[in-house]
Design a protein around this motif. Structure first.
Motif, PDB file in Angstrom:
ATOM      1  N   LYS A   1      12.907  70.071  27.772  1.00 58.24           N
ATOM      2  CA  LYS A   1      13.873  69.486  26.837  1.00 58.24           C
ATOM      3  C   LYS A   1      13.956  67.980  27.094  1.00 58.24           C
TER       4      LYS A   1
ATOM      5  N   GLY B   1      16.037  64.483  25.700  1.00 56.54           N
ATOM      6  CA  GLY B   1      17.136  63.994  24.873  1.00 56.54           C
ATOM      7  C   GLY B   1      17.176  62.479  24.800  1.00 56.54           C
TER       8      GLY B   1
ATOM      9  N   ASN C   1      12.700  58.651  18.302  1.00 53.73           N
ATOM     10  CA  ASN C   1      12.609  60.064  17.929  1.00 53.73           C
ATOM     11  C   ASN C   1      11.289  60.378  17.244  1.00 53.73           C
TER      12      ASN C   1
ATOM     13  N   GLU D   1       8.678  63.064  18.796  1.00 55.71           N
ATOM     14  CA  GLU D   1       8.174  64.196  18.003  1.00 55.71           C
ATOM     15  C   GLU D   1       6.643  64.174  17.983  1.00 55.71           C
TER      16      GLU D   1
ATOM     17  N   GLU E   1      10.676  69.943  23.683  1.00 52.60           N
ATOM     18  CA  GLU E   1      11.702  70.092  22.645  1.00 52.60           C
ATOM     19  C   GLU E   1      12.511  68.800  22.578  1.00 52.60           C
TER      20      GLU E   1
ATOM     21  N   TYR F   1      15.614  66.414  21.380  1.00 51.52           N
ATOM     22  CA  TYR F   1      17.025  66.491  20.992  1.00 51.52           C
ATOM     23  C   TYR F   1      17.577  65.084  20.769  1.00 51.52           C
TER      24      TYR F   1
ATOM     25  N   GLN G   1      22.580  64.990  21.327  1.00 50.92           N
ATOM     26  CA  GLN G   1      22.805  66.443  21.320  1.00 50.92           C
ATOM     27  C   GLN G   1      22.915  67.010  22.731  1.00 50.92           C
ATOM     28  N   LEU G   2      22.259  66.351  23.683  1.00 56.21           N
ATOM     29  CA  LEU G   2      22.346  66.798  25.079  1.00 56.21           C
ATOM     30  C   LEU G   2      23.353  65.968  25.868  1.00 56.21           C
TER      31      LEU G   2
ATOM     32  N   ILE H   1      18.576  69.606  32.416  1.00 56.85           N
ATOM     33  CA  ILE H   1      17.602  69.212  31.400  1.00 56.85           C
ATOM     34  C   ILE H   1      16.431  68.552  32.128  1.00 56.85           C
TER      35      ILE H   1
END
Length: 304
Positions: free
Chosen positions: A7, A9, A19, A23, A40, A42, A46-47, A62
């Motif tokens: 994860k 963030g 971002n 991605e 993943e 975020y 969000q985290l 995380i």
């Protein structure tokens, strides 16, 4: 082999270059590892905020984070040394430093905090917005209640320049501006646009007072659990996306000024020399906090 899920963030929105690049990194790593490593992404806190995510990486809740180094000052104040005001006359000066000795030194500091540095990306040059008046000289900052990150160097910088620096978590900034709790803020253009600050700010001053990197980190424990062949792939793809992310930041700067003007912001381009002269003394004042060796590395690269 069991799939590795990491994860990652960050605090910015889905359209921000951070971002978009994360991605892209996620897709490339999944493809190169036949789906055995999944990253993943975020966005939008969000985290949690920067501090929450940094603590999460240290605790192992995380795995990864993308941070401006200024946001990590709570871990070690030396991490913000690159943000000495007006340290970097051009991006190339900054890139050479962060891809060279300065990046190596900061990575060692992060390692002491249980964080492995994967790659150095970019936040960009920071500029000032506010809802009170145009900023053409340092005297125009007097009385402006300006949000700054929770970093002493940034607070001291704007104290010197005559503003009223107000530390605040990034996730609270839009609401603070909307409710007039603060008059203004300072951030790179991509952040100003992506965060829609133009909806609650009238003036933009292109001061370029600080250039900031962005560090892609992973917890040492998570990194050590990844097979070497996958470590190599993650590192290689992160370096490829570093170049793409930096290019995005550079290309966006010119077009974002136009977009922000179209959105109703009034843009000024003040002479930065008076700003530079006021904050120059901070370099010697911060020698004790950052250490003479780190300051000398910054000076070396900033003058080359």
């Amino acid at each position: 082999m069991e799939q590795i899920v990491l994860k990652v963030g960050h605090v910015f929105g889905a359209d921000h270059p951070w971002n978009v690049s994360l991605e892209g990194l996620s897709e490339d790593v999944a493809e190169a590892t036949d789906g055995n490593v999944e990253i993943e992404v975020y966005p939008s806190s969000q985290l949690g905020g920067d501090r929450d995510m940094a603590e999460g990486i240290q605790m192992g809740t995380i795995e990864m984070g993308l941070f401006g180094t200024g946001a990590l000052q709570s871990l070690d104040e030396r991490l913000i040394v690159e943000e000495l005001p007006y340290a970097w006359p051009t991006r190339e000066h900054a890139y050479n430093a962060i891809d060279g000795e300065l990046g190596e030194a900061l990575a060692e500091i992060l390692k002491e905090q249980g964080m492995h540095t994967i790659s150095w990306w970019e936040s960009g040059y920071r500029h000032i917005t506010n809802s009170v008046k145009p900023i053409n000289s340092p005297s125009d900052l007097e009385g402006i209640k300006l949000r700054v990150p929770e970093a002493q160097l940034r607070i001291d910088t704007f104290d010197e320049l005559g503003a009223m620096p107000t530390p605040m978590a990034f996730s609270e900034v839009f609401y603070g501006l909307q409710q007039n709790v603060i008059d203004g803020q300072e951030n790179p253009l991509a952040t100003i646009y992506d965060s829609k600050f133009y909806e609650v700010q009238e003036h933009l001053a292109l001061t370029g007072h600080i250039w900031g990197s962005a560090v892609l980190t992973i917890s040492e424990s998570a990194w050590n659990d990844i097979p070497d062949e996958y470590k190599d792939i993650i590192a290689e793809k992160a370096e490829e996306w570093k170049e793409k992310e930096r290019e995005m930041i550079r290309e966006q700067d010119d077009e974002l000024v136009k977009k922000l003007e179209e959105a109703g912001m009034k843009v000024t381009q003040p002479d930065v020399k008076p700003f530079q002269e006021i904050v120059q003394s901070m370099w010697s004042e911060y020698e004790d906090e950052f250490g003479k060796e780190l300051i000398e590395i910054v000076k070396q690269y900033s003058s080359e």
